[in-house]
Design an enzyme around this catalytic site. Sequence first.
Site, mmCIF file in Angstrom:
data_model
loop_
_atom_site.group_PDB
_atom_site.id
_atom_site.type_symbol
_atom_site.label_atom_id
_atom_site.label_comp_id
_atom_site.label_asym_id
_atom_site.label_seq_id
_atom_site.Cartn_x
_atom_site.Cartn_y
_atom_site.Cartn_z
ATOM 1 N N MET A 1 -9.967 8.764 8.261
ATOM 2 C CA MET A 1 -10.249 9.376 6.960
ATOM 3 C C MET A 1 -11.376 10.408 7.060
ATOM 4 O O MET A 1 -12.295 10.431 6.252
ATOM 5 C CB MET A 1 -10.629 8.294 5.938
ATOM 6 C CG MET A 1 -9.567 7.245 5.728
ATOM 7 S SD MET A 1 -10.125 5.807 4.766
ATOM 8 C CE MET A 1 -11.189 4.988 5.975
ATOM 9 N N ASP B 1 0.815 -1.205 0.000
ATOM 10 C CA ASP B 1 0.000 0.000 0.000
ATOM 11 C C ASP B 1 0.853 1.260 0.000
ATOM 12 O O ASP B 1 2.046 1.235 0.310
ATOM 13 C CB ASP B 1 -0.916 0.025 1.227
ATOM 14 C CG ASP B 1 -2.184 -0.793 1.018
ATOM 15 O OD1 ASP B 1 -2.406 -1.270 -0.106
ATOM 16 O OD2 ASP B 1 -2.954 -0.947 1.987
ATOM 17 N N LYS C 1 -4.191 2.469 -2.418
ATOM 18 C CA LYS C 1 -5.467 3.144 -2.621
ATOM 19 C C LYS C 1 -5.513 4.289 -1.624
ATOM 20 O O LYS C 1 -5.290 4.111 -0.436
ATOM 21 C CB LYS C 1 -6.646 2.209 -2.389
ATOM 22 C CG LYS C 1 -6.690 1.037 -3.361
ATOM 23 C CD LYS C 1 -7.900 0.156 -3.139
ATOM 24 C CE LYS C 1 -9.190 0.833 -3.558
ATOM 25 N NZ LYS C 1 -9.247 1.109 -5.012
#
Length: 267
Positions: free
Chosen positions: A185, A49, A71
């Site tokens: 997030m 990642d 991502k």
Amino acid sequence: MDKSIIAALDLPPFEKGFVWLVGAGPGDPGLITALGLLALGSADFILYDALVDERLLGLARKGAGLIFAGKRAGVTSCKQSDISNLLIDLAKKGNRVLRLKGGDPFTFGRGGEEAGALARALVPFRIVPGITAGIGGLAYAGIPVTHRDTNHAVTFITGHGADGKLPRLDWRALGKGSETLVFYMARKFAAEIADALLAAGRKRDEPAAIVANAARADQSVIVTTLGGLGRAAEKAPSLSIIVVGENVRLREQLDWLGKKAAALNPA
């Protein structure tokens, strides 16, 4: 990885045709587990990642294929279906495949989706948990996620839905159900989150903090209040964890990184 450590801990072998989904932790490469280190030194292919520290990739065995499969919210990146299909294809060719993910694979990391795809394709896999940012990142900020004097419950919440918007949540239930709330997030929607929690009955002067680039060399912490959270978030990097709760007050005493820096660089 040292064979004496493998033997002492009785670590399992990384068999051919298997996929290991491994959590690398929230930032500091030293937070990876012993099983994670074993996988790094054994894998034929490593799909990693964006948040994985590059120093960990340096521990890959010679000749291992390194494939970026990151991502990031709001950024054009690999499709989840393509990542899952590649894991399946590589494993079915007899390779040892490591899927190295930041934090913990099963905590807002889509590891469950990838494991589900492997299970449907009859590809054997192992899950190796990692330290999630909502725990490890707060620890590096000197904020214990639980403490007997402040909270007996904690709730982890994503602030970013699959559609890129703030998820539709029962804010009244969240506001009353847990003394401490940790948001992943969520920087983009910090003001909306604060308004929703205030409307649900939380107090404007309740402590809150934004931990950016958690457990990394450039970590920064903004301590604020629920009422000031939206404005504070405007100054924070996108890669941030938000925590709301009385345990934020403990940072003043428990900021071990700040105290370490002060000890090493006295005025």
